[in-house]
Each structure stands twice: as structure tokens, then as C-alpha cells.
Design an enzyme around this catalytic site. Structure first.
Site, PDB file in Angstrom:
ATOM      1  N   GLU A   1      48.139  40.385  66.517  1.00  0.00           N
ATOM      2  CA  GLU A   1      49.257  41.070  65.858  1.00  0.00           C
ATOM      3  C   GLU A   1      49.008  41.246  64.369  1.00  0.00           C
ATOM      4  O   GLU A   1      49.306  42.298  63.805  1.00  0.00           O
ATOM      5  CB  GLU A   1      50.571  40.320  66.094  1.00  0.00           C
TER       6      GLU A   1
ATOM      7  N   HIS B   1      61.072  35.197  74.427  1.00  0.00           N
ATOM      8  CA  HIS B   1      61.001  36.599  74.863  1.00  0.00           C
ATOM      9  C   HIS B   1      62.372  37.253  74.868  1.00  0.00           C
ATOM     10  O   HIS B   1      62.616  38.180  75.632  1.00  0.00           O
ATOM     11  CB  HIS B   1      60.356  36.700  76.252  1.00  0.00           C
TER      12      HIS B   1
END
Lengths: 322, 403
Positions: A58, A125
């Protein structure tokens, strides 16, 4: 008719056809079509130069998007889940947000990914990270609640000269469907919209909570309470004018969001109202937001955690009676 | 260097990305300095599998497989929510490694974590209950599939942020160094994770500071839908250890005997020499990345080719060849395992849902400063218990010599 997800897809696809500077990079955005299939078919259409499958890095993919944008490109960086944005935090808050301030270099990137709870994703999540970034001048944060705004805000975000964090609600991806205007239009960044007009109480909200708030407003309308729902659409910069307009009209403010309460966007909204519309208030400002806990996995706990129409309706009733 | 297995050969035939010549040269030079497998005092392999241990491991691998096959079924039935990542095909790795860990050793892993807990000997009932979000779940229903923890057994669980836990393993290793004990840490992660910066930071300090950590990359060939060749400039992943002056080597992850041999050496190196090791275990996940993965990025033939190397079938053959078990006995073990898994589901279905107050617990040790009582009108908060269930994590005096 487009779903929320299809509207995001259509916006990116149309803009990539129009503007060769736009490209997408992210984990599994190409071959796989994206973790949630948002970029399905893009690799075939635009080729591997513009639809880049990155390694799971990322920091790398957000940083690369920033670098390319400095040379005039318009990259869109996808995160599989917005929770992973933490891995690229420095790139966002120091480079993307402050390049213009430090030396005039604009960073016209879009960082997008699925946020929010409601699908039993558990603590890593399901998060709503908007507050982490609201304290970073130089960033813009948009949160569409409808397919039309998803498309309009995506087009606006890509064309924006500054970095935009585009929070998509994963619960809405395939649950919402509506007629979305064909072709080119934008939803201006920084402008809220009245999602439901009313007279007695203002709900100020965004994202998936817009729908829960409208549902709650419908519930209490039979009881004679008229609720206005303001969908902020952009959290940074926030549309202070429309927040104050609705609160001055109704005299009662209820703030609803899915980010946890302490340090959440509601505190900022309440402060804006308190600073600029105090004398118009007939009741204390109320917040409905999850308590300060991580997002639990187990369905009944997640339900207890999240605001919903019933909880919002209770808050409306209490506020109406004040 | 161990003999290359069939699995390794097939991998080597994959198209390798061409690296710039300079990079190649420097890798080669490093490899001469750091031998892929440092020979010497600690390179002995594992003790041979005896009858009892081989049978125990066979049952354990089958338990992981059947547990996950049933989990897959009930996920489809809607009894498990969220996301589910299956370890099927990779069982020999967790079972082989855990069979060598001492009781006071630690491990930390990634999100494909069911196999780690089962291989560490956790009761499967609370694991299934966690998947089903019940109060009896190992994380009390608060985490789900990716958050299996069992701290008293040294299980520091799964981690749903790719690569995020690798640096934590280095810290655990540092604490062991400060204790001066002969413990070690195993850190599991997938081939996708080694492209995160955290991996490089962790390996560097572990080597620099001589930490007793064994880093295990389970190279199952794909990070979600992206193959290793498309994600890593170096496809023999273990070679990345050379950059950190760390002993590094590949291992056939479809053969539990080879897994044990490789890791016995790595653990000896960690315990005695306080040196980290980086092992690339070559393996394959039979199922998709998660339940929503149709697996279009690979061919049916490729999956079948790997299934021919099945680690459980391989250990079954080992048992038969060594007359450690008969075919009938193997079938009986399988039946027994299936009954156990059915019991897990029954246990979970009969377990209560977590009460709302669980949500408020375990966030801080004590929460008075939050003063929620004043601001939240949630009766569940009133019912929640002070968060004083901080697990005891083997203090050094207990950890010495415990096996």
C-alpha cells in the site's frame, strides 16, 4: 438502472476513455477485476499499462500514484479494503496532503476503497476511517450515499486538482440501485444535499447512514414529526453553509454516523453548529454513532454496534420532545 | 541445500522475470557470502517420525481439512458471515512446524489462520464457534475467521492486515532476547506479504539484532489472484533473506517430513545461536483466496497437478509404507475426525450468541477515564465487566525449560 458499485465503475470507465492521463493501480484490480469487482473488465478494455496489478504494497502503490500525479497523470489508487489505508498513511498525510503547501506541487490523485460495516467483516474489514483524515489539511474526503452521487463524485474526484479520499460503502455496493444520469456530470465536492425535506428536526449524516436516517424519518412522520435529512456527501471540506441552513430552519440537530463517537465527524459538525447557530437551537445537539469499540464480527454484536433506523427514530423522538 | 523436490522443479519452470544484470550479480555475490543453508552444528534435521507422532500428525492434518471443508459448507448455508480464507492444501506446514515447537514458544500468523490454531492443539470447538460468531468462540465472537487467538498456548493469532504482524514478530523475538530464555517465535505469512515494507523492516532488525525468530513465507503461488511472478522481482522468495544476511532456504511444503527437517534446524539456530532464519515453504492453496474467489486466474489442470502432491495423502502413504497404519485404520481416523467436526458445529449451534456487553469488554484494562456511564445510556455497558482478563503470557521463570 445502476447499482452503487456499477455507478463507480461507470464513472471511472467513462473518464478513462475521455482522459488518457487517468490510470488505476491497486491490488488485483486487473486480472481479478478488483476485490469487490469494481474494475471488472477494465484490463481487457484499457490494457495493463493503465490497469496495474500492484504487489501487496500500500505504501508503494499510494506513493507511486502521488509520484505519477506530480508529472501530470491522474491516478486512481484502489485499496481492497479501506482498513488497509493505514499501511500508506505517511504517503497520504505527509506527501499527498502537503506537497502543494511545501512547494506548490498539486497531487491530483483519488484513493478509493470499500469502507463501513454491516457485512460481518470484523475488526479489520469494517472500519470507517474518515476521522483519521479529517484532521489533515490538504486532503479532501468524499462519501457518496447514492449511485448518482457515486458517479458524480467520482468524476469530480478524478478531475479535482487535489488528493481525494473516496470512501465507498461496501454495504451499499449491490444493495442500492437507481437511475443514474448517463454521460458526463459531476457532483461538486464540498456540497451537501437535502436528501429528505422536513421542518422539525435536522439529521446531518452521510454514507450508508443517509438511508437509515431516511427510514427513521419515515417511521416518525406518522407520529407527526417532520425530519429533514442532510446528506453531507463531502466531509472535507465540509458544507458549513447547508449545515447551518437546515439547523437554523428546524432548531434541532441530530448527527448520525457510522464512525465511532469519540473524535468522530459528529464532534466537528456539532462544533460548527455550536459556534455559528447556537441561538437558533431549541434543544441540545444529539449524536447517534457507534460506541467507542472496535467493530465486532458476530452479527448480533455488529447490529448492537451500528446505528439503525430504530435507534435513530428513538433519538428523533427524544429530541422532538425536548 | 536440500534436494529440490518435484514441487520446486515445477515452480522453477515458471517464467522468471528478467532482472537487471547488476541486481543479478549482486544477489549472486551475496549468496556466496551467506550460504543458503548454513551447515554446521545445528543442521541435523528433525527426529524421525515414530508411529505415534506420525499418526497424530495425520489426524491433525485431516482435522484441519475436514474442519475447513465443513466451514466452507456452512458458510454457503449462511451460518458463517464475513470473509473466510481456507488453508486446505497447506496443512503440512502448520502441522510440521507446530510439532516441533515447545510449549512455551510463540507463533504469529496471517489471516489464513485456522490451520495454525488447530495445529497448535487448540480445541476445535471454540474455533468453529468463533467462525459462527458465538459467545463460546475463541475470541468470544468478536473477531471471526481472521482473528483466532489462544494466548496461553503461545498463539498470537491471525492478522487481517497483510504483512502487519511481521514486525511484531521481531519485537517478540527481542523480548525473548532480553529474557535470555531459549524460546523462539515463528512468524507465518503469505507470498503476497513479502512485498509490504513491514517484511523488509522486520527481517533487517531480526538479523541485525540476532533475534530468535523463524520467518515462514508460505508461498502458495498467489497473493489473492496475482501470481508470485507478477508480484515479486525475485521469484525464489527465500533469496530475499540474503539482503539481510539471514540464513535462507526453500522447503517443500507438501511433505511434512521435509517441513520438519527444515524447521528443526531453524529452531535450533534460533534457540542456541539466537539467529533468525527465513524459510520459503513451497505450497499451494486448493481453494480460492476467499469464498468469493472464482479462481479464474489459474487453470483447473494446475490445481489438479498440485492436488496430486497432496500432503495428507503423502503422509498416509508414509504411514502405510512404514506399517504405522493400515488402510482401514486411516479410514477410521477420517471417520473419527468427521464426527469431531460435526460435534464442533453442533457445539457452536447450541452456543449462545454473545451478549451485547461483550462488545464493551477487552478494549482497555480499565475504562474509568472514558466515563461511558455518563454519556452512553446502554444497559449493555452497565452489564459489561471490567476488562481485567489480561492473559498471562508465560513469564520468563515459567518459560525456562518447559516443554
Amino acid at each position: 438502472m445502476l447499482t452503487y458499485l456499477e455507478a463507480i465503475r461507470q464513472a471511472m470507465e467513462e473518464e478513462m476513455v475521455r482522459d488518457p492521463r487517468v490510470f488505476i493501480l491497486g491490488e488485483d484490480v486487473g486480472n481479478y477485476g478488483g476485490a469487490f469487482r469494481v474494475t471488472q473488465g477494465f484490463l481487457e478494455k484499457f490494457g495493463p499499462e493503465r490497469i496495474i496489478d500492484t504487489p501487496i504494497s500500500e505504501t508503494g502503490l499510494i506513493g507511486a500514484a502521488i509520484g505519477a500525479s506530480l508529472f501530470g497523470m491522474r491516478p486512481i489508487a484502489e485499496l481492497q479494503f479501506i482498513d488497509f489505508i493505514g499501511c500508506g498513511f505517511n504517503q497520504i498525510v505527509n506527501y499527498a496532503a502537503k506537497s502543494r503547501y511545501r512547494w506548490g506541487g498539486g497531487v491530483p490523485i483519488v484513493i478509493r476503497g470499500p469502507a463501513g460495516a454491516g457485512v460481518h467483516g470484523g475488526p479489520f474489514h469494517s472500519q470507517s476511517p474518515e476521522s483519521y483524515f479529517m484532521n489533515v489539511p490538504g486532503l479532501k474526503i468524499v462519501v457518496p450515499a447514492t449511485p448518482t452521487d457515486a458517479k458524480g463524485l467520482m468524476l469530480a474526484a478524478i478531475r479535482d486538482p487535489d488528493p481525494v479520499i473516496f470512501l465507498e460503502h461496501k454495504f451499499l455496493y449491490r444493495r442500492l440501485k437507481e437511475e443514474v444520469p448517463a454521460g458526463d456530470f459531476t457532483t461538486p465536492i464540498g456540497e451537501a444535499r437535502v436528501a429528505r425535506a422536513g421542518e422539525d428536526i435536522s439529521i446531518i449524516t452521510y454514507g450508508a447512514m443517509v438511508h437509515a436516517s431516511i427510514e427513521a424519518a419515515d417511521l416518525v412522520s406518522a407520529e407527526g414529526v417532520s425530519v429533514e435529512v442532510l446528506d453531507l456527501r463531502t466531509l472535507l471540506p465540509m458544507d458549513r453553509r447547508r449545515i447551518l441552513e437546515t439547523v437554523k430552519k428546524t432548531g434541532r440537530a441530530l448527527i448520525v454516523h457510522e464512525a465511532t463517537k469519540t473524535g468522530g465527524p459528529g464532534g466537528e459538525i456539532a462544533a460548527i453548529i455550536g459556534e455559528h447557530a447556537f441561538e437558533h437551537l431549541d434543544a441540545p445537539i444529539v449524536r447517534v454513532a457507534p460506541p467507542d469499540t472496535p467493530v465486532p464480527y458476530s452479527p448480533p454484536l455488529e447490529e448492537h454496534f451500528l446505528p439503525n433506523a430504530a435507534k435513530i427514530a428513538d433519538a428523533i423522538r427524544a429530541l422532538a420532545e425536548y | 541445500m536440500p534436494k529440490k523436490s518435484a514441487a520446486l522443479k515445477s515452480r522453477a519452470s515458471a517464467p522468471a522475470k528478467s532482472a537487471p544484470p547488476a541486481a543479478k550479480a549482486s544477489t549472486a555475490a551475496r549468496s556466496e557470502v551467506v550460504k543458503p543453508l548454513a551447515p554446521g552444528k545445528t543442521s541435523k534435521g528433525a527426529p524421525p517420525l515414530d508411529r505415534a507422532e506420525a499418526r497424530r500428525l495425520y489426524r491433525q492434518m485431516l482435522l484441519i481439512r475436514r474442519f475447513e471443508e465443513r466451514a466452507q459448507q456452512i458458510y454457503v448455508e449462511g451460518k458463517i458471515g464475513g470473509f473466510l480464507h481456507l488453508y486446505i492444501g497447506q496443512e503440512a506446514i502448520a502441522c510440521g512446524i507446530m510439532s516441533l515447537l515447545h510449549k512455551d514458544d510463540y507463533f504469529i500468523g496471517a489471516y489464513r489462520d485456522h490451520g495454525y490454531s488447530l495445529a497448535r492443539g487448540a480445541d476445535p470447538k471454540p474455533l468453529m464457534a468463533e467462525l459462527m460468531g458465538r459467545a463460546t468462540g475463541i475470541s468470544r465472537g468478536k473477531g471471526g475467521s481472521m482473528h483466532f487467538y489462544d494466548i496461553p498456548n503461545g498463539n498470537f493469532g491471525g492478522d487481517g492486515i497483510v504483512g502487519g504482524h511481521i514486525v511484531v514478530a521481531a519485537g517478540m523475538g527481542y523480548a525473548i532476547r532480553l529474557r535470555g530464555s531459549e524460546q523462539c517465535v515463528v512468524c507465518f505469512f503469505g507470498d503476497g506479504a513479502i512485498n509490504e515494507g513491514a517484511f523488509h523492516e522486520a527481517l533487517n532488525v531480526s538479523s541485525l539484532w540476532d533475534l530468535p525468530v523463524v520467518f515462514v513465507v508460505e508461498n502458495n503461488m498467489y497473493g489473492m489472484g496475482t501470481s508470485v511472478e507478477r508480484a515479486s522481482a525475485v521469484t525464489a522468495l527465500h533469496e530475499r533473506g540474503a539482503a539481510y544476511n539471514m540464513v535462507h532456504l526453500p522447503c517443500d511444503g507438501m511433505d511434512i517430513v521435509k517441513v520438519r527437517d527444515t524447521f528443526a534446524d531453524a529452531f535450533a539456530r534460533a534457540r542456541k545461536e539466537k539467529k533468525p532464519t527465513f524459510v520459503e515453504v513451497i505450497t499451494y492453496r486448493y481453494r480460492g483466496h476467499s469464498m468469493s474467489d472464482p479462481g479464474k486466474y489459474r487453470s483447473k489442470e494446475e490445481v489438479e497437478k498440485w492436488q496430486e502432491k497432496d500432503p495428507i495423502a503423502r503422509l498416509g502413504m508414509f504411514l502405510l509404507d512404514h506399517k504405522f497404519a493400515t488402510g482401514k485404520e486411516l479410514e477410521a481416523i477420517d471417520k473419527d475426525v468427521m464426527v469431531e467436526v460435526d460435534d464442533c458445529i453442533k457445539f457452536s449451534e447450541e452456543s449462545p450468541w454473545p451478549p451485547a456487553e461483550y462488545m464493551y469488554e477487552d478494549i482497555y484494562v480499565k475504562t474509568p477515564t472514558l466515563n461511558w456511564r455518563a454519556v452512553e445510556k446502554d444497559p449493555a455497558w452497565e452489564r459489561s465487566l471490567p476488562d481485567d482478563r489480561v492473559p498471562v503470557i508465560y513469564p520468563p521463570h515459567v518459560s525456562q525449560g518447559v516443554k
